[in-house]
Design an enzyme around this catalytic site. Structure first.
Site, PDB file in Angstrom:
ATOM      1  N   CYS A  65      31.536 -28.504  42.546  1.00  0.00           N
ATOM      2  CA  CYS A  65      31.799 -29.773  41.856  1.00  0.00           C
ATOM      3  C   CYS A  65      30.896 -30.886  42.390  1.00  0.00           C
ATOM      4  O   CYS A  65      31.049 -31.316  43.533  1.00  0.00           O
ATOM      5  CB  CYS A  65      33.289 -30.090  42.028  1.00  0.00           C
ATOM      6  SG  CYS A  65      33.763 -31.805  41.808  1.00  0.00           S
ATOM      7  N   CYS A  68      32.512 -34.101  43.575  1.00  0.00           N
ATOM      8  CA  CYS A  68      33.220 -33.873  44.846  1.00  0.00           C
ATOM      9  C   CYS A  68      32.253 -33.995  46.017  1.00  0.00           C
ATOM     10  O   CYS A  68      32.575 -34.590  47.047  1.00  0.00           O
ATOM     11  CB  CYS A  68      33.858 -32.486  44.884  1.00  0.00           C
ATOM     12  SG  CYS A  68      35.069 -32.198  43.584  1.00  0.00           S
TER      13      CYS A  68
END
Ligand SMILES: [Zn+2]
Length: 140
Positions: A65, A68
């Site tokens: 991600c 993230c």
């Protein structure tokens, strides 16, 4: 107050006013309220959040991600600024499906704040350190 060690899950009693003085675990010697995020997972999550008496901020994330990964250094900065006042924890949502399912995590990153093991609020999407700190400081 009680703080559960994220390394060995021993419950430690930290005297009031000592929380910012790098308390270490009586069992394993690791810092229990470090100014850095700790790792939690399916095996450790419940015990740590249920008995720890400072707010726990959990960052649900995954390696693939992009947002993230962008937020990771911001979360680390926030951990330094909230040292002794909150426990900041990272949960890898791919490796810990039980914990992710319990919170119904549908998008990452998602931040969840818990007090006494109960969710008090959450926020989805990447955010800056200053926003994480003010979000943690202002309950409700
Ligand atoms: Zn320990």
């Amino acid at each position: 107050m009680l703080v559960v060690c994220s390394h060995c899950q021993a419950t430690n009693r930290v005297p009031d006013g000592r929380a910012t003085e790098d308390p270490t675990c009586g069992q394993c010697g690791q810092p229990i309220l470090p100014g850095t995020p700790v790792e939690l997972g399916d095996a450790t999550f419940e015990r740590v959040v249920a008995r720890t008496e400072v707010p726990v901020l959990v960052d649900f994330w995954a390696a693939w991600c992009g947002p993230c990964r962008m937020m990771a250094p911001q979360f680390e900065k926030a951990a330094a600024r909230l040292k002794g006042r909150a426990l900041l924890a990272k949960v890898n949502s791919d490796e810990n499906p039980q914990t992710s399912a319990r919170f119904g995590i549908r998008s990452i990153p998602t931040l969840v704040m818990l007090e006494g093991g109960r969710e008090v609020k959450r926020q989805a999407g990447a955010t800056q350190a200053a926003q994480i700190v003010s979000w943690a400081e202002h309950t409700g």
